[in-house]
Structures are given as C-alpha cells and as structure tokens.
Design an enzyme around this catalytic site. Structure first.
Site, mmCIF file in Angstrom:
data_model
loop_
_atom_site.group_PDB
_atom_site.id
_atom_site.type_symbol
_atom_site.label_atom_id
_atom_site.label_comp_id
_atom_site.label_asym_id
_atom_site.label_seq_id
_atom_site.Cartn_x
_atom_site.Cartn_y
_atom_site.Cartn_z
ATOM 1 N N CYS A 249 50.722 124.586 38.866
ATOM 2 C CA CYS A 249 51.135 124.092 40.190
ATOM 3 C C CYS A 249 52.436 123.285 40.089
ATOM 4 O O CYS A 249 53.486 123.859 39.841
ATOM 5 C CB CYS A 249 50.008 123.311 40.856
ATOM 6 S SG CYS A 249 50.242 123.098 42.638
ATOM 7 N N HIS B 260 45.606 127.015 40.690
ATOM 8 C CA HIS B 260 44.861 126.074 39.841
ATOM 9 C C HIS B 260 43.703 126.785 39.135
ATOM 10 O O HIS B 260 42.581 126.822 39.660
ATOM 11 C CB HIS B 260 44.301 124.930 40.687
ATOM 12 C CG HIS B 260 45.314 123.922 41.100
ATOM 13 N ND1 HIS B 260 45.687 122.856 40.295
ATOM 14 C CD2 HIS B 260 46.050 123.813 42.225
ATOM 15 C CE1 HIS B 260 46.603 122.129 40.923
ATOM 16 N NE2 HIS B 260 46.854 122.690 42.092
ATOM 17 N N GLU C 183 42.090 125.685 36.744
ATOM 18 C CA GLU C 183 41.130 124.662 36.297
ATOM 19 C C GLU C 183 40.260 124.121 37.433
ATOM 20 O O GLU C 183 39.231 123.481 37.180
ATOM 21 C CB GLU C 183 41.880 123.503 35.615
ATOM 22 C CG GLU C 183 42.488 122.439 36.525
ATOM 23 C CD GLU C 183 43.738 122.869 37.293
ATOM 24 O OE1 GLU C 183 44.327 122.003 37.959
ATOM 25 O OE2 GLU C 183 44.122 124.049 37.244
#
Length: 248
Positions: A102, A195, A197
């Site tokens: 990001c 993202h 994660e």
C-alpha cells in the site's frame, strides 16, 4: 557440517498500531509476521513513522525488508518519509529484497524514480479483483507446479496510487480502479497496492474509524462492507506470493 544461517527480516512500520489491532493481534508487527514469516526466522521491527531506522552498518545482515501501509501520503515531505526514501534507494543499490505494501508500494515507487499521487477515482476500500498480466512463475514468486489464477481478490484501503512506475519496472497486475496494483524491479523489488496481510475484521474496524473521523462517506463504507460479505480475499495465494518473493 554446514549450518544454515538464520534468515532475518525487517518490518519498516509506517503506521502506529490501532487500539483494535493492539487488542486483537498485539500490534501490526504480529499481523505481518503471521502473514509473511516462517518458523526459524528472526523479524525486527523499526517504527519508521517515529523516525526509527536500522543502522546502515546492519543492512547487510538482513535478507529482506517489508514496508507497511500508512495513513500518510507517500509524496509527502515529512522528514521520516524523506529518510525512508533514502534507505530504499540504498537497499535497491544493494539489491536487497524489498516488499512494499500500500503506502510501501507507493513510497518504493517514488524513491526509485516513479510518480505517485491522489487517485483520480477517489477512495478504494474493500475487495478488489487484481488482473495478473505477467507469468509470475518467471519471477520465482511461486513454488514449482503452483499456478496463479488470471485474477486475485485482495483487500484495498487507499486514496493514493502509483501514477508512473520507475524506469525498468514491470507492471504485474492492475484492476478496474487502479492501473498499477503490482510491480516488480529486477526480481528484488515488489510493490503491492492492496493488503495481503489484512483480515476482514481489520478492514472492518478501519472502515469504522475512517467513517467516525469523516475521512470517508457513508455510502463508501456500506459498499465496502457489502463486498466483504459477498466474497473473501485470496489471502493464502497473496501470502504465498509475498513469502516466496522474500525467500526466493
């Protein structure tokens, strides 16, 4: 007898921990290590957002670096962002593995000569399908025999984007909202706009906070939540891409 050296990675955290992530996960550091780390590795945390950076003499000891997302603009002139760009230029010269997520994807692009700025289409929050345009097996992002689908869903939360990739970069993925969702340089740099994660609950809490501080309109929040209820991100596939990139 050859004893394999312990692999070592650094998370360059460009955001403060939210109260929710602290309570549920013990901080973003744990979220990243759970997503990208493996047993037997050492991960170190550097709060670059607070001006905490690894020593230049220590850089050689690391096998890879991960740059996180951030509420700050990658094109900002904050002192820590300028210092982060200098560090990324140094790591690029050393051909160290650098994974940008990001804000990390954007600041990596900026540091290496690309252009970033506000997205002309506004906020992108929720689930987004990324169309893969290159054969990722050629970049050693996959174990032998694995195949990547033509498109992969990922959680997004950004209002800035890459306008132009650095010279020598290859765009690996795009979406109907963002022209550069993923790029690579020389096999040692990988930027991902989404993202990998994030879990759905982390994004849901983030939507609440953005709504409460009037950063986003209510209809954006409603659309994002509806999208998360309908489908799941391809988290395992994204995590595998990131892990294989860092360790390949």
């Amino acid at each position: 007898m050859n004893v394999e050296r312990e692999r070592r990675y650094a998370l360059l955290l460009a955001a403060k921990d939210s109260e929710y992530v602290k309570k549920m996960y013990g901080g973003y550091f744990n979220v990243f290590v759970a997503a990208f780390g493996e047993e037997g590795e050492k991960w170190d945390l550097f709060m670059v957002v607070d001006g905490e950076f690894p020593e230049m003499t220590e850089l050689q000891r690391y096998d890879g670096f991960v740059v996180s997302g951030s509420p700050y603009d990658a094109y900002g002139n904050d002192h820590w962002i300028t210092e982060l760009c200098s560090l990324l230029q140094k790591l690029d010269c050393m051909e160290k593995k650098i994974l940008g997520i990001c804000f990390g994807h954007q600041v990596l692009c900026k540091a290496l000569g690309g252009k970033v700025g506000k997205a002309c289409t506004g906020w992108d929050i929720g689930l987004r399908k990324v169309k893969i345009v290159k054969d990722l097996s050629a970049f050693n992002f996959l174990d032998g025999g694995d195949e990547i689908p033509a498109s992969l869903s990922i959680i997004e939360c950004h209002q800035d984007e890459v306008w132009e990739v650095p010279m020598g970069a290859q765009v690996l993925g795009f979406s109907d909202k963002t022209a550069v969702e993923m790029f690579t340089i020389g096999g040692h740099v990988l930027g991902i706009q989404g993202h990998p994660e994030y879990t759905n609950d982390i994004l849901s809490n983030l939507i609440d906070r953005l709504l409460n501080n009037n950063s986003i309109e209510r209809d954006i929040a409603v659309d994002a939540r509806f999208g998360l209820q309908k489908a799941e991100p391809n988290r395992l596939c994204w995590e595998k891409i990131c892990r294989n990139f860092l360790k390949g």
